[in-house]
Design a protein around this motif. Structure first.
Motif, PDB file in Angstrom:
ATOM      1  N   VAL A 116      -8.420  36.590 -46.980  1.00 45.85           N
ATOM      2  CA  VAL A 116      -7.054  36.899 -45.831  1.00 45.85           C
ATOM      3  C   VAL A 116      -8.252  36.975 -44.592  1.00 45.85           C
ATOM      4  O   VAL A 116      -7.289  36.050 -43.775  1.00 45.85           O
ATOM      5  N   PRO A 117      -9.387  37.212 -44.493  1.00 45.59           N
ATOM      6  CA  PRO A 117      -9.776  37.278 -43.339  1.00 45.59           C
ATOM      7  C   PRO A 117      -9.802  35.557 -42.544  1.00 45.59           C
ATOM      8  O   PRO A 117      -9.771  35.701 -41.416  1.00 45.59           O
ATOM      9  N   VAL A 118     -10.425  35.330 -43.380  1.00 48.86           N
ATOM     10  CA  VAL A 118     -10.779  33.840 -43.418  1.00 48.86           C
ATOM     11  C   VAL A 118      -9.769  33.087 -43.179  1.00 48.86           C
ATOM     12  O   VAL A 118      -9.244  32.226 -42.032  1.00 48.86           O
ATOM     13  N   VAL A 119      -8.211  33.548 -43.931  1.00 52.95           N
ATOM     14  CA  VAL A 119      -6.819  32.803 -43.392  1.00 52.95           C
ATOM     15  C   VAL A 119      -6.932  33.580 -42.132  1.00 52.95           C
ATOM     16  O   VAL A 119      -5.819  32.483 -41.696  1.00 52.95           O
ATOM     17  N   ALA A 120      -6.638  34.542 -42.233  1.00 56.08           N
ATOM     18  CA  ALA A 120      -6.099  34.919 -40.642  1.00 56.08           C
ATOM     19  C   ALA A 120      -6.667  34.245 -39.133  1.00 56.08           C
ATOM     20  O   ALA A 120      -6.382  34.041 -38.019  1.00 56.08           O
ATOM     21  N   ALA A 121      -8.288  34.241 -39.789  1.00 56.51           N
ATOM     22  CA  ALA A 121      -9.110  33.984 -38.604  1.00 56.51           C
ATOM     23  C   ALA A 121      -8.901  32.378 -37.875  1.00 56.51           C
ATOM     24  O   ALA A 121      -8.246  31.920 -37.220  1.00 56.51           O
ATOM     25  N   HIS A 122      -8.418  31.502 -39.032  1.00 56.76           N
ATOM     26  CA  HIS A 122      -8.323  29.921 -38.699  1.00 56.76           C
ATOM     27  C   HIS A 122      -7.126  30.015 -38.599  1.00 56.76           C
ATOM     28  O   HIS A 122      -6.926  28.752 -37.507  1.00 56.76           O
ATOM     29  N   GLY A 123      -6.013  30.550 -39.070  1.00 54.37           N
ATOM     30  CA  GLY A 123      -4.930  30.223 -38.159  1.00 54.37           C
ATOM     31  C   GLY A 123      -4.772  30.659 -36.921  1.00 54.37           C
ATOM     32  O   GLY A 123      -4.161  30.431 -35.969  1.00 54.37           O
ATOM     33  N   LEU A 124      -5.944  32.035 -35.960  1.00 58.93           N
ATOM     34  CA  LEU A 124      -5.365  32.332 -34.877  1.00 58.93           C
ATOM     35  C   LEU A 124      -6.240  31.684 -34.130  1.00 58.93           C
ATOM     36  O   LEU A 124      -5.618  31.254 -32.817  1.00 58.93           O
ATOM     37  N   LEU A 125      -7.720  30.733 -34.877  1.00 57.61           N
ATOM     38  CA  LEU A 125      -8.983  29.869 -34.104  1.00 57.61           C
ATOM     39  C   LEU A 125      -7.221  28.887 -33.797  1.00 57.61           C
ATOM     40  O   LEU A 125      -7.849  28.117 -32.623  1.00 57.61           O
ATOM     41  N   GLY A 126      -7.000  28.806 -34.589  1.00 62.91           N
ATOM     42  CA  GLY A 126      -6.448  27.214 -35.177  1.00 62.91           C
ATOM     43  C   GLY A 126      -4.725  27.470 -34.099  1.00 62.91           C
ATOM     44  O   GLY A 126      -4.517  26.172 -33.232  1.00 62.91           O
ATOM     45  N   ALA A 127      -4.212  28.642 -33.098  1.00 59.37           N
ATOM     46  CA  ALA A 127      -3.772  28.932 -32.891  1.00 59.37           C
ATOM     47  C   ALA A 127      -3.820  27.788 -30.774  1.00 59.37           C
ATOM     48  O   ALA A 127      -3.258  28.039 -30.075  1.00 59.37           O
ATOM     49  N   ALA A 128      -5.310  29.130 -31.275  1.00 56.51           N
ATOM     50  CA  ALA A 128      -5.544  28.746 -29.657  1.00 56.51           C
ATOM     51  C   ALA A 128      -6.166  27.806 -29.481  1.00 56.51           C
ATOM     52  O   ALA A 128      -6.279  27.417 -27.942  1.00 56.51           O
ATOM     53  N   THR A 129      -6.966  26.930 -30.342  1.00 57.51           N
ATOM     54  CA  THR A 129      -7.280  25.535 -29.793  1.00 57.51           C
ATOM     55  C   THR A 129      -6.249  24.328 -29.526  1.00 57.51           C
ATOM     56  O   THR A 129      -6.079  24.002 -28.716  1.00 57.51           O
ATOM     57  N   LEU A 130      -4.900  25.151 -30.296  1.00 55.65           N
ATOM     58  CA  LEU A 130      -3.945  24.483 -29.762  1.00 55.65           C
ATOM     59  C   LEU A 130      -3.127  24.593 -27.937  1.00 55.65           C
ATOM     60  O   LEU A 130      -2.932  23.435 -27.308  1.00 55.65           O
TER      61      LEU A 130
END
Length: 143
Positions: A116-130
């Motif tokens: 869960v922490p990796v999924v959450a971090a990946h999604g949040l960082l992906g949004a930040a990258t966008l």
């Protein structure tokens, strides 16, 4: 802004690689035949390959400073985000069903083993990258 987007993209990619490796190691590819996984291989690898392609275009933008490359990278990243959101929507029900190890590996979807922490971090960082890529393409923060 350009370098911040690059750093964010690379960190997001590292998290994505961890998720991909975990999905494969828990039988995600083998589960394609049985339909156990909710992640079709074209979705998983399409997300991965487009993210890599977008990163390569972003690196080309950093080297050449061509606005068209920044916008191309942004458009690719939007598609990557849509594929990622699709996987997230498919992951939530799989995560909520059975706990890992409660059934045989052949009946537990591989995506159930994603942390869960990796999924959450990946999604949040992906949004930040966008957002960072969009701001850089718009010329916010200089180039």
């Amino acid at each position: 802004m350009d370098i911040a987007a690059l750093v964010s993209w690379v960190v997001t990619a590292l998290g994505g690689f961890v998720l991909l490796a975990r999905w494969i190691s828990h039988g995600g590819l083998r589960q394609q035949q049985t339909g156990t996984t909710r992640f079709p291989a074209p979705l998983v690898f399409g997300h991965f390959l487009l993210a890599v392609a977008g990163l390569v275009v972003w690196l080309a933008y950093l080297a050449a400073d061509r606005e068209a490359l920044a916008w191309t990278s942004f458009i690719i990243l939007v598609v990557v985000a849509l594929l990622g959101f699709t996987m997230f929507a498919r992951w939530v029900p799989a995560y909520r069903t059975a706990a890992p190890g409660s059934a045989g590996e052949e009946t537990t979807p591989a995506e159930r083993h994603l942390a869960v922490p990796v999924v959450a971090a990946h999604g949040l960082l992906g949004a930040a990258t966008l957002v960072l890529v969009l701001l850089a393409a718009l010329g916010v923060g200089g180039s």
